[in-house]
Design a protein around this motif. Sequence first.
Motif, PDB file in Angstrom:
ATOM      1  N   UNK A   1     -13.477 -10.108   5.624  1.00 24.07           N
ATOM      2  CA  UNK A   1     -12.380  -9.205   6.016  1.00 24.07           C
ATOM      3  C   UNK A   1     -12.787  -8.340   7.201  1.00 24.07           C
ATOM      4  N   UNK A   2     -14.030  -7.866   7.172  1.00 23.60           N
ATOM      5  CA  UNK A   2     -14.505  -7.020   8.282  1.00 23.60           C
ATOM      6  C   UNK A   2     -14.525  -7.819   9.575  1.00 23.60           C
ATOM      7  N   UNK A   3     -15.006  -9.054   9.456  1.00 24.33           N
ATOM      8  CA  UNK A   3     -15.101  -9.902  10.648  1.00 24.33           C
ATOM      9  C   UNK A   3     -13.725 -10.150  11.282  1.00 24.33           C
ATOM     10  N   UNK A   4     -12.691 -10.286  10.423  1.00 22.16           N
ATOM     11  CA  UNK A   4     -11.348 -10.565  10.939  1.00 22.16           C
ATOM     12  C   UNK A   4     -10.484  -9.305  11.040  1.00 22.16           C
ATOM     13  N   UNK A   5     -11.093  -8.119  10.890  1.00 22.66           N
ATOM     14  CA  UNK A   5     -10.373  -6.840  10.961  1.00 22.66           C
ATOM     15  C   UNK A   5      -9.181  -6.790  10.022  1.00 22.66           C
ATOM     16  N   UNK A   6      -9.358  -7.281   8.789  1.00 22.07           N
ATOM     17  CA  UNK A   6      -8.265  -7.241   7.800  1.00 22.07           C
ATOM     18  C   UNK A   6      -8.561  -6.152   6.767  1.00 22.07           C
ATOM     19  N   UNK A   7      -7.537  -5.349   6.419  1.00 23.14           N
ATOM     20  CA  UNK A   7      -7.766  -4.241   5.489  1.00 23.14           C
ATOM     21  C   UNK A   7      -8.258  -4.696   4.119  1.00 23.14           C
ATOM     22  N   UNK A   8      -9.068  -3.873   3.473  1.00 27.59           N
ATOM     23  CA  UNK A   8      -9.427  -4.106   2.073  1.00 27.59           C
ATOM     24  C   UNK A   8      -9.783  -2.771   1.435  1.00 27.59           C
ATOM     25  N   UNK A   9      -9.772  -2.773   0.099  1.00 26.80           N
ATOM     26  CA  UNK A   9     -10.268  -1.608  -0.628  1.00 26.80           C
ATOM     27  C   UNK A   9     -11.022  -2.089  -1.862  1.00 26.80           C
ATOM     28  N   UNK A  10     -12.126  -1.395  -2.161  1.00 27.53           N
ATOM     29  CA  UNK A  10     -12.903  -1.679  -3.370  1.00 27.53           C
ATOM     30  C   UNK A  10     -13.052  -0.321  -4.052  1.00 27.53           C
ATOM     31  N   UNK A  11     -12.680  -0.205  -5.324  1.00 29.24           N
ATOM     32  CA  UNK A  11     -12.786   1.116  -5.951  1.00 29.24           C
ATOM     33  C   UNK A  11     -13.035   1.020  -7.442  1.00 29.24           C
ATOM     34  N   UNK A  12     -13.555   2.119  -7.990  1.00 23.15           N
ATOM     35  CA  UNK A  12     -13.664   2.209  -9.452  1.00 23.15           C
ATOM     36  C   UNK A  12     -13.215   3.598  -9.887  1.00 23.15           C
ATOM     37  N   UNK A  13     -12.462   3.617 -10.992  1.00 31.01           N
ATOM     38  CA  UNK A  13     -11.940   4.869 -11.542  1.00 31.01           C
ATOM     39  C   UNK A  13     -13.066   5.662 -12.190  1.00 31.01           C
ATOM     40  N   UNK A  14     -12.841   6.955 -12.359  1.00 27.77           N
ATOM     41  CA  UNK A  14     -13.813   7.838 -13.011  1.00 27.77           C
ATOM     42  C   UNK A  14     -14.142   7.287 -14.409  1.00 27.77           C
ATOM     43  N   UNK A  15     -15.432   7.101 -14.673  1.00 27.51           N
ATOM     44  CA  UNK A  15     -15.862   6.669 -16.009  1.00 27.51           C
ATOM     45  C   UNK A  15     -15.624   5.204 -16.312  1.00 27.51           C
ATOM     46  N   UNK A  16     -15.080   4.437 -15.368  1.00 27.61           N
ATOM     47  CA  UNK A  16     -14.781   3.028 -15.641  1.00 27.61           C
ATOM     48  C   UNK A  16     -15.919   2.134 -15.172  1.00 27.61           C
ATOM     49  N   UNK A  17     -16.146   1.057 -15.913  1.00 28.80           N
ATOM     50  CA  UNK A  17     -17.191   0.125 -15.495  1.00 28.80           C
ATOM     51  C   UNK A  17     -16.604  -1.028 -14.684  1.00 28.80           C
ATOM     52  N   UNK A  18     -15.306  -0.992 -14.451  1.00 32.96           N
ATOM     53  CA  UNK A  18     -14.672  -2.085 -13.705  1.00 32.96           C
ATOM     54  C   UNK A  18     -14.470  -1.702 -12.247  1.00 32.96           C
ATOM     55  N   UNK A  19     -14.846  -2.629 -11.384  1.00 27.75           N
ATOM     56  CA  UNK A  19     -14.603  -2.421  -9.954  1.00 27.75           C
ATOM     57  C   UNK A  19     -13.434  -3.309  -9.544  1.00 27.75           C
ATOM     58  N   UNK A  20     -12.477  -2.723  -8.855  1.00 30.14           N
ATOM     59  CA  UNK A  20     -11.306  -3.484  -8.408  1.00 30.14           C
ATOM     60  C   UNK A  20     -11.404  -3.659  -6.903  1.00 30.14           C
ATOM     61  N   UNK A  21     -11.137  -4.868  -6.452  1.00 28.90           N
ATOM     62  CA  UNK A  21     -11.165  -5.105  -5.005  1.00 28.90           C
ATOM     63  C   UNK A  21      -9.890  -5.828  -4.594  1.00 28.90           C
ATOM     64  N   UNK A  22      -9.286  -5.388  -3.485  1.00 29.59           N
ATOM     65  CA  UNK A  22      -8.078  -6.020  -2.955  1.00 29.59           C
ATOM     66  C   UNK A  22      -8.286  -6.308  -1.474  1.00 29.59           C
ATOM     67  N   UNK A  23      -8.054  -7.558  -1.097  1.00 25.25           N
ATOM     68  CA  UNK A  23      -8.241  -7.986   0.290  1.00 25.25           C
ATOM     69  C   UNK A  23      -6.872  -8.358   0.843  1.00 25.25           C
ATOM     70  N   UNK A  24      -6.430  -7.628   1.849  1.00 18.82           N
ATOM     71  CA  UNK A  24      -5.061  -7.769   2.339  1.00 18.82           C
ATOM     72  C   UNK A  24      -4.835  -9.076   3.095  1.00 18.82           C
ATOM     73  N   UNK A  25      -3.651  -9.639   2.834  1.00 23.34           N
ATOM     74  CA  UNK A  25      -3.254 -10.809   3.633  1.00 23.34           C
ATOM     75  C   UNK A  25      -2.050 -10.456   4.486  1.00 23.34           C
ATOM     76  N   UNK A  26      -1.709  -9.171   4.517  1.00 18.80           N
ATOM     77  CA  UNK A  26      -0.536  -8.660   5.233  1.00 18.80           C
ATOM     78  C   UNK A  26      -0.843  -8.337   6.682  1.00 18.80           C
ATOM     79  N   UNK A  27       0.225  -8.256   7.444  1.00 18.96           N
ATOM     80  CA  UNK A  27       0.106  -7.574   8.715  1.00 18.96           C
ATOM     81  C   UNK A  27       0.234  -6.082   8.394  1.00 18.96           C
ATOM     82  N   UNK A  28      -0.843  -5.280   8.567  1.00 15.37           N
ATOM     83  CA  UNK A  28      -0.850  -3.914   8.049  1.00 15.37           C
ATOM     84  C   UNK A  28       0.306  -3.040   8.506  1.00 15.37           C
ATOM     85  N   UNK A  29       0.840  -3.272   9.723  1.00 22.85           N
ATOM     86  CA  UNK A  29       1.849  -2.355  10.244  1.00 22.85           C
ATOM     87  C   UNK A  29       3.201  -2.512   9.545  1.00 22.85           C
ATOM     88  N   UNK A  30       3.383  -3.587   8.752  1.00 21.50           N
ATOM     89  CA  UNK A  30       4.712  -3.823   8.172  1.00 21.50           C
ATOM     90  C   UNK A  30       4.899  -3.263   6.768  1.00 21.50           C
TER      91      UNK A  30
END
Length: 358
Positions: A14-43
């Motif tokens: 994603x970094x190489x192709x300049x595509x948005x993503x987010x990786x996060x974990x909630x307070x106290x949670x052992x699960x990490x969630x990651x989302x890699x965008x396939x959108x055109x961000x401006x829309x």
Amino acid sequence: MRNVEELIARTDCSLEHSRPFVIYSEVGSKTIQAYFSEDNPSEIEPFSGRGFVFAPYQYDNNALFLNFDNSSSLHLEHTEWSQELTSLSGENRPCTESEMSSYLRLVKDALSLIKVKTVKKVVTSRCSSIALRDFDLNSLFRRLFGLYPDAFCYIWYHPESGLWCGATPELLVQTDGQEFHTMALAGTKPYEQYLPANWSEKEEEEQQLVVDFIVNRLQKVTSVVKLSKTRTHRAGQVVHLRTDISGMLKKNKTTLGSLVRTLHPTSAVCGMPRKLSSNFLEKQEGYDREYYTGFLGPYNQEESMGKLYVNLRCMKLFKDKAHIYVGGGITEQSDPQSEWEETENKKRTMLEVLSAML
Ligand SMILES: C=C(O[C@H]1C=CC=C(C(=O)O)[C@@H]1O)C(=O)O
């Protein structure tokens, strides 16, 4: 459960192709969630569908969004590597004389403003540039999510904002469309393992100003407000005073967007009164906060749900350096040297994450 290597490979791509993503974990949670965008961000429509918002401090409906429905996702547990991490060493980097003297000057200017005007509190801040030997996404990821399970941890990338990460202790607002939760977090001391924090009048007063600000602002959009007892809250290498504030929203009147406009920026990141403080900061702070002290988090429009955090203990990452952002609330009784040390202590949260790259 997929593994860390796959997540790192997807992030790199994603970094190489300049595509948005987010990786996060909630307070106290052992699960990490990651989302890699396939959108055109401006829309992407603001706060539409299911997604993640990343907003600057100077928020004027100019937030960035990532839509979960048009993203590919990965979820993984982080027990497998958290044991490998060494405990917090409290590492720090020496600052330049000029960095220290310009921050001391800013704090002194804030104190002068407090003396001559009816300003009660101003939150001054600075950006500290740290050189990196090698940028290592793998170590960044493992240390961030392994070290701070009690914070909201994230890595965010968007071509407009660049690459950011953080481990924030402060909830801006959580709502399901009926109830809401927020917190007043202020006052800072270094964390000491076997000692209870001894809060002084100065810190209690500083935190009470944040409680008053939030309760006052919420009057417009809520029908019931409840306050918890104030307690000590640990955030990495420091502790804060924290009061939880919760209640019911006025029916059919309040959306996540209007709640955010009501609360942001709180006096934990700007000051009180808000307008005078923000004018002072605009003129005197001398740098652009960008997304530091903005807000971020997941939301779901269909369920009127949102859980947004204040972007604290964060940094912006480049190939060869990191910009770490830190600040603190200045009140009448503040001592400039102690305020400087407080920001140095807060800086350790992100320095620990970088330790393999320093
Ligand atoms: C502005 C920051 O912290 C805020 C949140 C908690 C305690 C704070 C304080 O003690 O001044 C600040 O208001 C920061 O970490 O950069």
